[in-house]
Design a protein around this motif. Structure first.
Motif, PDB file in Angstrom:
ATOM      1  N   LEU A  11       0.815  -1.223   0.000  1.00 25.63           N
ATOM      2  CA  LEU A  11       0.000   0.000   0.000  1.00 25.63           C
ATOM      3  C   LEU A  11       0.847   1.272   0.000  1.00 25.63           C
ATOM      4  O   LEU A  11       0.444   2.309   0.530  1.00 25.63           O
ATOM      5  CB  LEU A  11      -0.991   0.002   1.174  1.00 25.63           C
ATOM      6  CG  LEU A  11      -2.096  -1.054   1.086  1.00 25.63           C
ATOM      7  CD1 LEU A  11      -2.869  -1.144   2.390  1.00 25.63           C
ATOM      8  CD2 LEU A  11      -3.043  -0.731  -0.067  1.00 25.63           C
ATOM      9  N   GLY A  12       2.048   1.170  -0.583  1.00 26.42           N
ATOM     10  CA  GLY A  12       2.905   2.340  -0.693  1.00 26.42           C
ATOM     11  C   GLY A  12       3.825   2.502   0.499  1.00 26.42           C
ATOM     12  O   GLY A  12       3.946   1.616   1.336  1.00 26.42           O
ATOM     13  N   THR A  16      -0.855   7.418   6.587  1.00 30.94           N
ATOM     14  CA  THR A  16      -1.764   8.503   6.966  1.00 30.94           C
ATOM     15  C   THR A  16      -1.700   8.811   8.457  1.00 30.94           C
ATOM     16  O   THR A  16      -2.339   9.756   8.917  1.00 30.94           O
ATOM     17  CB  THR A  16      -3.217   8.160   6.587  1.00 30.94           C
ATOM     18  OG1 THR A  16      -3.563   6.883   7.144  1.00 30.94           O
ATOM     19  CG2 THR A  16      -3.392   8.113   5.079  1.00 30.94           C
ATOM     20  N   ARG A  17      -0.960   8.021   9.216  1.00 32.24           N
ATOM     21  CA  ARG A  17      -0.825   8.268  10.652  1.00 32.24           C
ATOM     22  C   ARG A  17       0.608   8.672  10.991  1.00 32.24           C
ATOM     23  O   ARG A  17       1.513   8.520  10.177  1.00 32.24           O
ATOM     24  CB  ARG A  17      -1.240   7.032  11.453  1.00 32.24           C
ATOM     25  CG  ARG A  17      -2.674   6.614  11.174  1.00 32.24           C
ATOM     26  CD  ARG A  17      -3.146   5.520  12.104  1.00 32.24           C
ATOM     27  NE  ARG A  17      -4.416   4.975  11.669  1.00 32.24           N
ATOM     28  CZ  ARG A  17      -5.078   4.016  12.312  1.00 32.24           C
ATOM     29  NH1 ARG A  17      -4.580   3.506  13.439  1.00 32.24           N
ATOM     30  NH2 ARG A  17      -6.225   3.567  11.851  1.00 32.24           N
ATOM     31  N   ASN A  58      -0.841   2.641   7.066  1.00 34.72           N
ATOM     32  CA  ASN A  58      -2.272   2.890   7.221  1.00 34.72           C
ATOM     33  C   ASN A  58      -2.760   3.693   6.018  1.00 34.72           C
ATOM     34  O   ASN A  58      -2.100   4.642   5.598  1.00 34.72           O
ATOM     35  CB  ASN A  58      -2.543   3.698   8.496  1.00 34.72           C
ATOM     36  CG  ASN A  58      -2.387   2.875   9.750  1.00 34.72           C
ATOM     37  OD1 ASN A  58      -3.297   2.168  10.165  1.00 34.72           O
ATOM     38  ND2 ASN A  58      -1.215   2.961  10.368  1.00 34.72           N
ATOM     39  N   ARG A  59      -3.890   3.294   5.482  1.00 37.11           N
ATOM     40  CA  ARG A  59      -4.508   4.041   4.379  1.00 37.11           C
ATOM     41  C   ARG A  59      -5.929   4.421   4.799  1.00 37.11           C
ATOM     42  O   ARG A  59      -6.923   3.973   4.229  1.00 37.11           O
ATOM     43  CB  ARG A  59      -4.494   3.207   3.098  1.00 37.11           C
ATOM     44  CG  ARG A  59      -3.112   2.920   2.538  1.00 37.11           C
ATOM     45  CD  ARG A  59      -2.355   4.169   2.105  1.00 37.11           C
ATOM     46  NE  ARG A  59      -3.039   4.909   1.064  1.00 37.11           N
ATOM     47  CZ  ARG A  59      -2.748   4.818  -0.241  1.00 37.11           C
ATOM     48  NH1 ARG A  59      -1.769   4.005  -0.635  1.00 37.11           N
ATOM     49  NH2 ARG A  59      -3.387   5.532  -1.137  1.00 37.11           N
ATOM     50  N   ASP A  60      -6.006   5.266   5.820  1.00 37.72           N
ATOM     51  CA  ASP A  60      -7.305   5.645   6.384  1.00 37.72           C
ATOM     52  C   ASP A  60      -8.156   6.458   5.418  1.00 37.72           C
ATOM     53  O   ASP A  60      -9.366   6.602   5.623  1.00 37.72           O
ATOM     54  CB  ASP A  60      -7.103   6.450   7.676  1.00 37.72           C
ATOM     55  CG  ASP A  60      -6.491   5.617   8.799  1.00 37.72           C
ATOM     56  OD1 ASP A  60      -6.791   4.414   8.856  1.00 37.72           O
ATOM     57  OD2 ASP A  60      -5.722   6.170   9.602  1.00 37.72           O
ATOM     58  N   ARG A  65      -9.966   1.051   3.325  1.00 34.66           N
ATOM     59  CA  ARG A  65      -8.718   1.080   4.116  1.00 34.66           C
ATOM     60  C   ARG A  65      -7.589   0.257   3.476  1.00 34.66           C
ATOM     61  O   ARG A  65      -6.639  -0.127   4.139  1.00 34.66           O
ATOM     62  CB  ARG A  65      -8.949   0.577   5.549  1.00 34.66           C
ATOM     63  CG  ARG A  65     -10.115   1.216   6.288  1.00 34.66           C
ATOM     64  CD  ARG A  65      -9.963   2.721   6.469  1.00 34.66           C
ATOM     65  NE  ARG A  65     -10.879   3.243   7.462  1.00 34.66           N
ATOM     66  CZ  ARG A  65     -12.083   3.765   7.203  1.00 34.66           C
ATOM     67  NH1 ARG A  65     -12.507   3.836   5.944  1.00 34.66           N
ATOM     68  NH2 ARG A  65     -12.835   4.230   8.168  1.00 34.66           N
ATOM     69  N   GLY A  66      -7.743  -0.042   2.189  1.00 33.75           N
ATOM     70  CA  GLY A  66      -6.727  -0.825   1.490  1.00 33.75           C
ATOM     71  C   GLY A  66      -6.960  -2.319   1.523  1.00 33.75           C
ATOM     72  O   GLY A  66      -6.115  -3.100   1.057  1.00 33.75           O
TER      73      GLY A  66
END
Length: 219
Positions: A11-12, A16-17, A58-60, A65-66
């Motif tokens: 996911l990269g 995001t956190r 995290n992808r919030d 959310r991924g």
């Protein structure tokens, strides 16, 4: 190459956190890469990985959310390297139950989510996460039929022995199978400092307590 075990972050590489123990970059992630599952699976195949540990930022900001990329990665690894077992070390996805179901449907051998620290320090160590929410996620994973659930905590952040034992007890109550307990190391001067280096004897004491509480494995 016969790599044995290898870890892949999906996911990269922008989260995001902004957890105060973690060196992963924080910010606004780029466009979701839907080809990533295929590249990761090909790396697993070419490296002859026997056990793949998958983790992610995290992808919030994403509706799922991924979770879709998570499930696709597990399935693609299984397709091109059927002999490889997998552990998915997932975020809490903010207790988005549908997202967790998507990941669980891919049936990884081990599903992990780390508590990271004791309840009192949780807000300081991982600002956008919640101690109770992580327990809820682990409990949900087990109830949904996860073969093995796993969690980890770091020591040396200023926690007391009593707090560590309470965390171990809390994890036993959600029928966790495996717990890992390790020494926190400061990744940079910007991150939380190490308050204490834990002795091997103290780690052994926590291992004994964990086994007495019924964990299948304590590391």
């Amino acid at each position: 190459w016969g790599a044995g075990t290898a870890t892949f972050m999906i996911l990269g590489n922008v989260c995001t956190r902004a957890c105060s123990f973690c060196a992963v970059a924080t910010g606004r992630p780029g466009v979701l890469d839907l080809e990533e599952p295929y590249r990761v699976a090909e790396a697993v195949r070419r490296m002859e990985v026997k056990h793949a540990v998958l983790t992610s930022v995290n992808r919030d900001e994403l509706p799922d959310r991924g979770a879709g990329v998570w499930a696709a990665t597990v399935r693609e690894i299984r397709r091109v390297s059927p002999g490889t077992t997998m552990e998915t070390l997932i975020p809490d996805v903010k207790a988005h139950w549908e997202a967790l179901e998507i990941i669980m449907d891919s049936k990884p051998e081990v599903v992990s989510h780390n508590m990271e620290t004791v309840k009192r320090l949780s807000r300081e160590v991982r600002i956008q996460a919640k101690y109770e929410r992580s327990l809820e996620v682990l409990n949900y994973l087990k109830k949904q039929g996860a073969k093995r659930t796993k969690s980890g905590i770091m020591l040396g952040l200023g926690e007391t022995e009593e707090e560590v034992i309470q965390t171990i007890r809390d994890l036993s109550k959600v029928n966790l199978d495996i717990i890992t307990i390790g020494q926190y190391l400061q990744p940079s001067k910007k991150h939380l400092s190490v308050k204490e280096f834990i002795t091997p004897e103290q780690f052994k004491k926590y291992e004994t307590i964990g086994l007495e509480l019924g964990f299948r494995h304590v590391e």
